[in-house]
Design an enzyme around this catalytic site. Sequence first.
Site, PDB file in Angstrom:
ATOM      1  N   ASP A  11       1.043  -1.648  -0.069  1.00  0.00           N
ATOM      2  CA  ASP A  11       0.043   0.515  -0.038  1.00  0.00           C
ATOM      3  C   ASP A  11       1.082   1.097   0.046  1.00  0.00           C
ATOM      4  O   ASP A  11       1.892   1.017   0.251  1.00  0.00           O
ATOM      5  CB  ASP A  11      -1.493  -0.024   1.043  1.00  0.00           C
ATOM      6  CG  ASP A  11      -1.519   1.184   2.355  1.00  0.00           C
ATOM      7  OD1 ASP A  11      -2.118   1.851   0.331  1.00  0.00           O
ATOM      8  OD2 ASP A  11      -1.683   2.264   2.337  1.00  0.00           O
ATOM      9  N   ASP A  13      -0.274   5.313   1.259  1.00  0.00           N
ATOM     10  CA  ASP A  13      -0.452   6.477   1.892  1.00  0.00           C
ATOM     11  C   ASP A  13      -0.925   4.965   2.961  1.00  0.00           C
ATOM     12  O   ASP A  13      -1.514   4.703   3.508  1.00  0.00           O
ATOM     13  CB  ASP A  13      -2.184   7.239   1.552  1.00  0.00           C
ATOM     14  CG  ASP A  13      -1.846   7.181   0.495  1.00  0.00           C
ATOM     15  OD1 ASP A  13      -1.468   8.984  -0.154  1.00  0.00           O
ATOM     16  OD2 ASP A  13      -1.961   7.281  -0.679  1.00  0.00           O
ATOM     17  N   ASP A 172      -1.825  -0.520   5.880  1.00  0.00           N
ATOM     18  CA  ASP A 172      -2.572  -0.138   7.179  1.00  0.00           C
ATOM     19  C   ASP A 172      -3.719  -0.560   7.498  1.00  0.00           C
ATOM     20  O   ASP A 172      -4.163   0.549   8.522  1.00  0.00           O
ATOM     21  CB  ASP A 172      -1.628   1.331   7.176  1.00  0.00           C
ATOM     22  CG  ASP A 172      -2.361   2.019   6.075  1.00  0.00           C
ATOM     23  OD1 ASP A 172      -2.640   2.188   5.167  1.00  0.00           O
ATOM     24  OD2 ASP A 172      -2.527   2.819   6.389  1.00  0.00           O
TER      25      ASP A 172
END
EC number: 3.1.3.18
Length: 224
Positions: A11, A13, A172
């Site tokens: 991922d 961001d 996240d």
Amino acid sequence: MSLMPAAVLFDFDGTLIDSAPDILTGINRLLDEENLPNLDLAQVHQFIGDGAPMLVTRTFAAVGRPLDPDSVSAMTDRYMAIYEALPADPSCVFPGVAETLASLSADIPLALVTNKPERATHAVLEAIGLAPYFKAVVGGDSLPTRKPHPGPLLHAMAHLAAAPGKTIMVGDGANDVTAGRAAGCQVVCVTYGYPRMPVEQLGADRLVDHFRDLPSALADLAAG
């Protein structure tokens, strides 16, 4: 290097970069154009992760002016024009990310799978110096689906010629875990990102507090 997965998907961001301040700047400039109140950083943290159209939709709902479906696309285009014009700051890269990606990419193929639009993703990657580490980049508008659908992960793995059972997703939030599970991957989550629920409840196979600890977590999972 010890036993490692065949490939790793990341991922963007909240995992590799702290993009929330720039996203906040961009979204507040859009709100200023509309003479609407600004958001704060805590609100933006909750709105990140599902792609630019959802970010814009949530933003306008939060300030009391929900958008009709026909307006979302136009407002998203305006937001992206503002965001892409902002200079990317290399300091947004989380500690340990550049060094760890450099080490990993020397031995195994890496791909970036994000819900951020692809053009903006490539621009930021180039500006902050992380582009050379990735053999594939799949953005939120690259395919008809985005995370939590497994399609973007499967697309990236096909590009890397990597089997799902030997590939690990690193993210996240819930979208990363859900997409990873559906694609047949094991999942590692960082604890410092932008989850909208306690990271311990996401159901990841491993959690890492610092990005530099990622290689040992990957090796542990690869070893079974």
